[in-house]
Scaffold this motif. Structure first.
Motif, mmCIF file in Angstrom:
data_model
loop_
_atom_site.group_PDB
_atom_site.id
_atom_site.type_symbol
_atom_site.label_atom_id
_atom_site.label_comp_id
_atom_site.label_asym_id
_atom_site.label_seq_id
_atom_site.Cartn_x
_atom_site.Cartn_y
_atom_site.Cartn_z
ATOM 1 N N ARG A 12 0.930 -1.184 -0.041
ATOM 2 C CA ARG A 12 0.009 0.047 0.041
ATOM 3 C C ARG A 12 0.628 1.188 0.038
ATOM 4 N N GLN A 13 2.089 1.158 0.742
ATOM 5 C CA GLN A 13 2.931 2.388 0.739
ATOM 6 C C GLN A 13 3.445 2.605 -0.452
ATOM 7 N N ARG A 14 3.767 1.407 -1.273
ATOM 8 C CA ARG A 14 4.355 1.662 -2.409
ATOM 9 C C ARG A 14 3.292 1.941 -3.684
ATOM 10 N N GLY A 15 2.068 2.086 -3.342
ATOM 11 C CA GLY A 15 1.128 2.508 -4.594
ATOM 12 C C GLY A 15 0.035 1.784 -4.692
ATOM 13 N N SER A 16 0.274 0.312 -4.353
ATOM 14 C CA SER A 16 -0.777 -0.547 -4.506
ATOM 15 C C SER A 16 -2.304 0.087 -4.059
ATOM 16 N N MET A 17 -3.173 0.053 -4.987
ATOM 17 C CA MET A 17 -4.549 0.404 -4.381
ATOM 18 C C MET A 17 -5.294 -0.332 -3.179
#
Length: 78
Positions: A12-17
């Motif tokens: 999530r912190q790396r951009g996974s929705m």
């Protein structure tokens, strides 16, 4: 064998929705590391260097560059 901690940022912190189904790295309680990545054994095995090999119980997985670079800070030197 148990997971002790995540190395680097969460999906999530790396951009996974959804925060799911993304590469991840974990340190285990025995000092080893576990990797969640995209299975690529059939594709990459033919291009392994001559001094590298894979056992029947091993797989080649791909982990994104961002995942590994963001985990670098958490990987111990020794």
């Amino acid at each position: 064998m148990n997971i002790v901690r995540r190395l680097g940022a969460s999906p999530r912190q790396r951009g996974s929705m959804t925060g799911q189904t993304c590469p991840d790295l974990f340190e285990l309680d025995n000092g080893d590391f576990a990797v969640i990545g995209t299975e690529a054994t059939a594709e990459l095995e033919p291009s392994l260097p001559v001094d590298a090999s894979r056992g029947d119980h091993e797989r080649i997985v791909i982990v994104s560059r961002e995942t590994l670079l963001r985990a670098k800070v958490d990987i111990p030197d020794a």
